[in-house]
Write a protein that holds these residues in place. Structure first.
Motif, PDB file in Angstrom:
ATOM      1  N   UNK A 183      -0.921  85.761  38.725  1.00  0.00           N
ATOM      2  CA  UNK A 183      -0.425  87.080  38.329  1.00  0.00           C
ATOM      3  C   UNK A 183       0.036  87.827  39.578  1.00  0.00           C
ATOM      4  N   UNK A 184       1.328  88.097  39.654  1.00  0.00           N
ATOM      5  CA  UNK A 184       1.910  88.754  40.815  1.00  0.00           C
ATOM      6  C   UNK A 184       2.411  90.133  40.410  1.00  0.00           C
ATOM      7  N   UNK A 185       2.086  91.118  41.237  1.00  0.00           N
ATOM      8  CA  UNK A 185       2.533  92.487  41.003  1.00  0.00           C
ATOM      9  C   UNK A 185       3.295  92.955  42.244  1.00  0.00           C
ATOM     10  N   UNK A 211       2.555  85.354  35.349  1.00  0.00           N
ATOM     11  CA  UNK A 211       2.825  86.737  34.970  1.00  0.00           C
ATOM     12  C   UNK A 211       3.371  87.483  36.186  1.00  0.00           C
ATOM     13  N   UNK A 212       4.473  88.214  35.990  1.00  0.00           N
ATOM     14  CA  UNK A 212       5.088  88.977  37.067  1.00  0.00           C
ATOM     15  C   UNK A 212       5.309  90.409  36.597  1.00  0.00           C
ATOM     16  N   UNK A 237       5.116  85.787  31.231  1.00  0.00           N
ATOM     17  CA  UNK A 237       5.179  87.217  30.927  1.00  0.00           C
ATOM     18  C   UNK A 237       5.864  87.944  32.085  1.00  0.00           C
ATOM     19  N   UNK A 238       6.790  88.825  31.738  1.00  0.00           N
ATOM     20  CA  UNK A 238       7.481  89.647  32.737  1.00  0.00           C
ATOM     21  C   UNK A 238       7.367  91.106  32.317  1.00  0.00           C
ATOM     22  N   UNK A 285       7.724  90.117  27.221  1.00  0.00           N
ATOM     23  CA  UNK A 285       8.603  90.962  28.020  1.00  0.00           C
ATOM     24  C   UNK A 285       8.219  92.413  27.748  1.00  0.00           C
ATOM     25  N   UNK A 286       7.868  93.139  28.810  1.00  0.00           N
ATOM     26  CA  UNK A 286       7.504  94.544  28.687  1.00  0.00           C
ATOM     27  C   UNK A 286       8.425  95.338  29.597  1.00  0.00           C
TER      28      UNK A 286
END
Length: 171
Positions: A45-47, A93-94, A141-142, A168-169
């Motif tokens: 998970x990258x933020x 997840x990004x 997930x993006x 997608x959010x």
């Protein structure tokens, strides 16, 4: 003389999967297989943040330094993802947050350049993100919060590189 218990990498991975992110970051400093395991878990998970400090804090004091730190961190991560396909494949997840172009332009026009991310850096970071997205072969997930111009560009790349994205959010 009995030594430390010798666990398989799978057991260490299972143990590490229960640790909070801050503890995983600490494990990166350990010269052991745990460092590699922690790195793999952290990259799931990258933020990324492209200059959002002044909008998060409600005031601009110190925002320039926070934005600079986030810009360097995000650039380092994006460079690693573009250059290392193994790590790019770990990302599931990004999440990306960037100020809208109008916010950046307004702060430039009022002379508050030091308290916001420069538009040039914002454009550069968006281009780096566009280069990294196709490398994320296991992205599921993006999440994205950014201005319309950059968002349209990124969604175009995302549509071509990840047509079967599960989540997608857009905020």
């Amino acid at each position: 003389m009995p030594g430390l218990p010798r666990f398989s990498n799978e057991i260490w991975g299972e143990i590490a999967s229960f640790l909070p992110r801050r503890d995983l970051r600490s494990l990166l400093l350990v010269p052991h297989v745990l460092s590699s395991i922690a790195s793999r878990l952290l990259f799931r998970e990258v933020c990324l943040q492209f200059g959002t400090a002044q909008f998060d804090t409600g005031y601009s004091e110190g925002a320039a330094e926070i934005d600079k730190w986030h810009a360097h961190r995000s650039a380092d991560i994006l460079i690693r993802l573009v250059s290392d396909t193994e790590y790019a494949g770990l990302v599931r997840s990004l999440s990306v947050r960037a100020p809208e172009e109008g916010h950046a332009m307004t702060s430039f026009q009022t002379g508050a350049l030091s308290s916001s991310l420069s538009l040039t850096v914002l454009i550069t970071m968006t281009a780096m993100l566009a280069s990294a997205l196709p490398k994320l072969s296991n992205l599921k997930v993006f999440r994205c919060q950014m201005g319309n111009g950059a968002l349209i560009s990124i969604l175009g790349v995302l549509e071509k590189s990840h047509p079967k994205l599960q989540g997608l959010v857009i905020a």
